[in-house]
Design an enzyme around this catalytic site. Sequence first.
Site, PDB file in Angstrom:
ATOM      1  N   LYS A  83       0.858  -1.187   0.000  1.00 57.40           N
ATOM      2  CA  LYS A  83       0.000   0.000   0.000  1.00 57.40           C
ATOM      3  C   LYS A  83       0.894   1.237   0.000  1.00 57.40           C
ATOM      4  CE  LYS A  83      -4.438   0.703   2.270  1.00 57.40           C
ATOM      5  NZ  LYS A  83      -5.073   0.687   3.588  1.00 57.40           N
TER       6      LYS A  83
HETATM    7  C1  E4P Z   1      -8.475   1.429   3.563  1.00 56.47           C
HETATM    8  O1  E4P Z   1      -7.607   0.777   3.026  1.00 56.47           O
HETATM    9  C2  E4P Z   1      -8.305   2.144   4.823  1.00 56.47           C
HETATM   10  O2  E4P Z   1      -7.619   1.309   5.706  1.00 56.47           O
HETATM   11  C3  E4P Z   1      -9.609   2.479   5.500  1.00 56.47           C
HETATM   12  O3  E4P Z   1     -10.704   2.090   4.727  1.00 56.47           O
HETATM   13  C4  E4P Z   1      -9.695   3.816   6.120  1.00 56.47           C
HETATM   14  O4  E4P Z   1     -10.956   3.967   6.742  1.00 56.47           O
HETATM   15  P1  E4P Z   1     -11.286   5.145   7.770  1.00 56.47           P
HETATM   16  O5  E4P Z   1     -11.372   6.413   6.998  1.00 56.47           O
HETATM   17  O6  E4P Z   1     -12.589   4.751   8.379  1.00 56.47           O
HETATM   18  O7  E4P Z   1     -10.134   5.172   8.747  1.00 56.47           O
END
Ligand code: E4P
Length: 214
Positions: A83
């Site tokens: 990522k």
């Molecule tokens: C996605 O890869 C992220 O980890 C996640 O969806 C972030 O979500 P949030 O905005 O609820 O922290």
Amino acid sequence: MKIFIDSADIEEIREANSLGVIDGVTTNPSLVAKTGRPFEQALADICAEVDGPVSAEVLSTEAPAMIEEGRRLAALHDNIVVKIPMISEGLKATRVLSSEGIGVNVTLIFQPAQGLLAAKAGAAYLSPFVGRLDDISEDGMAMVGTLLQILSNYDYDAEVLVASIRNPLHFLEAARMGADVATCPLSVINQLTKHPLTDHGLAKFLADWEKVPK
Ligand code: E4P
């Protein structure tokens, strides 16, 4: 639509995986921190539990260091997807890692042009964050719709992975729009299984069954 669980907590991941509908996992540094466990240990447990892509985020912010970190994470398990945050240095790293055959999930996408650039750089997944846009009074799902429309004009390999999902409507709208993946916290996955009439209907069936002569 594929369903990923957005968590680094192995108990949550096991619980979701036992439903038989989970195709992969996304983690982020905040989710890993919540577990209180070393990153690589958590990743090993997750990869042993779920047979699908597991996103693991780099912490570096300069391309050369991101590339090194990405290679190290990818070497941990075949299912690891690296990522990378959607910044200029991240695009450079995405191009290099993807050309080496390493799957990259470009994260923290908040406007469609960022998604298009990430797709051009070779990302396997584009992660638009819908809940965080809604939080600042912008329409997160509208942004996903525009991104999907733009991508449909071309032939990139990237899959749209709707992230920062906060409620069942985000999930439903993602499916209606034809997004490739939705990543959801366990709380939302659980909400998706429920309807009060299902519970009411089941309670009635069970109560009526008591009246059947045994
Ligand atoms: C996605 O890869 C992220 O980890 C996640 O969806 C972030 O979500 P949030 O905005 O609820 O922290």
